[in-house]
Design a protein around this motif. Sequence first.
Motif, PDB file in Angstrom:
ATOM      1  N   HIS A   1      37.941  29.218  32.570  1.00 32.11           N
ATOM      2  CA  HIS A   1      38.161  30.094  31.427  1.00 32.11           C
ATOM      3  C   HIS A   1      38.681  31.422  31.966  1.00 32.11           C
ATOM      4  N   ASP A   2      39.864  31.789  31.522  1.00 36.42           N
ATOM      5  CA  ASP A   2      40.462  33.055  31.951  1.00 36.42           C
ATOM      6  C   ASP A   2      40.100  34.136  30.945  1.00 36.42           C
ATOM      7  N   GLY A   3      39.060  34.886  31.254  1.00 34.76           N
ATOM      8  CA  GLY A   3      38.584  35.945  30.365  1.00 34.76           C
ATOM      9  C   GLY A   3      39.311  37.255  30.615  1.00 34.76           C
ATOM     10  N   PRO A   4      39.039  38.255  29.782  1.00 35.69           N
ATOM     11  CA  PRO A   4      39.715  39.547  29.929  1.00 35.69           C
ATOM     12  C   PRO A   4      39.304  40.299  31.195  1.00 35.69           C
ATOM     13  N   VAL A   5      38.103  40.008  31.704  1.00 37.49           N
ATOM     14  CA  VAL A   5      37.611  40.712  32.887  1.00 37.49           C
ATOM     15  C   VAL A   5      37.605  39.819  34.120  1.00 37.49           C
ATOM     16  N   GLU A   6      37.185  38.579  33.944  1.00 34.50           N
ATOM     17  CA  GLU A   6      37.088  37.670  35.083  1.00 34.50           C
ATOM     18  C   GLU A   6      37.337  36.234  34.649  1.00 34.50           C
ATOM     19  N   ASN A   7      37.584  35.393  35.619  1.00 33.82           N
ATOM     20  CA  ASN A   7      37.740  33.965  35.384  1.00 33.82           C
ATOM     21  C   ASN A   7      36.435  33.288  35.785  1.00 33.82           C
ATOM     22  N   THR A   8      36.022  32.314  35.011  1.00 34.96           N
ATOM     23  CA  THR A   8      34.780  31.619  35.302  1.00 34.96           C
ATOM     24  C   THR A   8      34.917  30.152  34.921  1.00 34.96           C
ATOM     25  N   LEU A   9      34.116  29.300  35.554  1.00 34.42           N
ATOM     26  CA  LEU A   9      34.106  27.883  35.219  1.00 34.42           C
ATOM     27  C   LEU A   9      33.081  27.635  34.121  1.00 34.42           C
ATOM     28  N   LEU A  10      33.502  26.890  33.101  1.00 32.85           N
ATOM     29  CA  LEU A  10      32.634  26.522  31.987  1.00 32.85           C
ATOM     30  C   LEU A  10      32.658  25.004  31.844  1.00 32.85           C
ATOM     31  N   PRO A  11      31.555  24.417  31.352  1.00 32.29           N
ATOM     32  CA  PRO A  11      31.552  22.964  31.174  1.00 32.29           C
ATOM     33  C   PRO A  11      32.541  22.547  30.087  1.00 32.29           C
ATOM     34  N   LEU A  12      33.304  21.520  30.373  1.00 26.83           N
ATOM     35  CA  LEU A  12      34.237  20.971  29.397  1.00 26.83           C
ATOM     36  C   LEU A  12      33.415  20.204  28.372  1.00 26.83           C
ATOM     37  N   ARG A  13      33.636  20.499  27.112  1.00 22.81           N
ATOM     38  CA  ARG A  13      32.833  19.912  26.044  1.00 22.81           C
ATOM     39  C   ARG A  13      33.651  19.007  25.155  1.00 22.81           C
ATOM     40  N   ALA A  14      33.000  17.954  24.654  1.00 17.95           N
ATOM     41  CA  ALA A  14      33.613  17.046  23.683  1.00 17.95           C
ATOM     42  C   ALA A  14      33.628  17.733  22.322  1.00 17.95           C
ATOM     43  N   LYS A  15      34.311  17.132  21.372  1.00 24.89           N
ATOM     44  CA  LYS A  15      34.416  17.706  20.033  1.00 24.89           C
ATOM     45  C   LYS A  15      33.066  17.850  19.353  1.00 24.89           C
ATOM     46  N   ASP A  16      32.084  17.039  19.751  1.00 24.84           N
ATOM     47  CA  ASP A  16      30.749  17.155  19.154  1.00 24.84           C
ATOM     48  C   ASP A  16      29.863  18.153  19.903  1.00 24.84           C
ATOM     49  N   GLY A  17      30.405  18.838  20.907  1.00 25.02           N
ATOM     50  CA  GLY A  17      29.677  19.883  21.619  1.00 25.02           C
ATOM     51  C   GLY A  17      28.982  19.443  22.895  1.00 25.02           C
ATOM     52  N   ARG A  18      28.959  18.168  23.172  1.00 27.12           N
ATOM     53  CA  ARG A  18      28.293  17.685  24.386  1.00 27.12           C
ATOM     54  C   ARG A  18      29.183  17.849  25.599  1.00 27.12           C
ATOM     55  N   PRO A  19      28.596  18.116  26.767  1.00 26.88           N
ATOM     56  CA  PRO A  19      29.407  18.188  27.981  1.00 26.88           C
ATOM     57  C   PRO A  19      29.980  16.814  28.323  1.00 26.88           C
ATOM     58  N   ILE A  20      31.155  16.798  28.910  1.00 24.21           N
ATOM     59  CA  ILE A  20      31.799  15.546  29.309  1.00 24.21           C
ATOM     60  C   ILE A  20      31.494  15.325  30.778  1.00 24.21           C
ATOM     61  N   CYS A  21      30.763  14.245  31.056  1.00 21.95           N
ATOM     62  CA  CYS A  21      30.312  13.962  32.419  1.00 21.95           C
ATOM     63  C   CYS A  21      30.707  12.555  32.838  1.00 21.95           C
ATOM     64  N   THR A  22      30.748  12.345  34.145  1.00 18.33           N
ATOM     65  CA  THR A  22      31.055  11.031  34.692  1.00 18.33           C
ATOM     66  C   THR A  22      29.781  10.231  34.936  1.00 18.33           C
ATOM     67  N   VAL A  23      28.609  10.895  34.864  1.00 18.31           N
ATOM     68  CA  VAL A  23      27.315  10.268  35.068  1.00 18.31           C
ATOM     69  C   VAL A  23      26.426  10.658  33.893  1.00 18.31           C
ATOM     70  N   ALA A  24      25.634   9.723  33.390  1.00 18.33           N
ATOM     71  CA  ALA A  24      24.729  10.017  32.277  1.00 18.33           C
ATOM     72  C   ALA A  24      23.714  11.073  32.706  1.00 18.33           C
ATOM     73  N   PRO A  25      23.419  12.090  31.871  1.00 21.55           N
ATOM     74  CA  PRO A  25      22.441  13.120  32.227  1.00 21.55           C
ATOM     75  C   PRO A  25      21.072  12.550  32.588  1.00 21.55           C
TER      76      PRO A  25
END
Length: 98
Positions: free
Chosen positions: A67-91
């Motif tokens: 995420h390229d913010g106005p002050v800094e860039n940071t990594l955020l979890p990629l989320r599905a349309k229903d708001g859940r994080p998208i993972c390759t392994v089940a939580p």
Amino acid sequence: MSVKGYTSMKYVLLLGGALALAGCEAPLTDEGYLKEVPEGLAAIAAPNQNLSAVQISAEDGCYWYRHDGPVENTLLPLRAKDGRPICTVAPETLETAM
């Protein structure tokens, strides 16, 4: 959990597994981001996320985006349309493995 929620979670996990295999073969940029996001990932990702800078975290097996913010860039979890994080392994698998 409702049937709809179970079906949705099942879909995300199955797609995540397929994306994990695709991610293993996908070439990375010098910064460690996927050069090309799999189309399945783009299809389930919620809008307004930077799909040009996505990586898979070795710590949790989830997709993260820059995420390229106005002050800094940071990594955020990629989320599905229903708001859940998208993972390759089940939580649940991650929690029991620890």
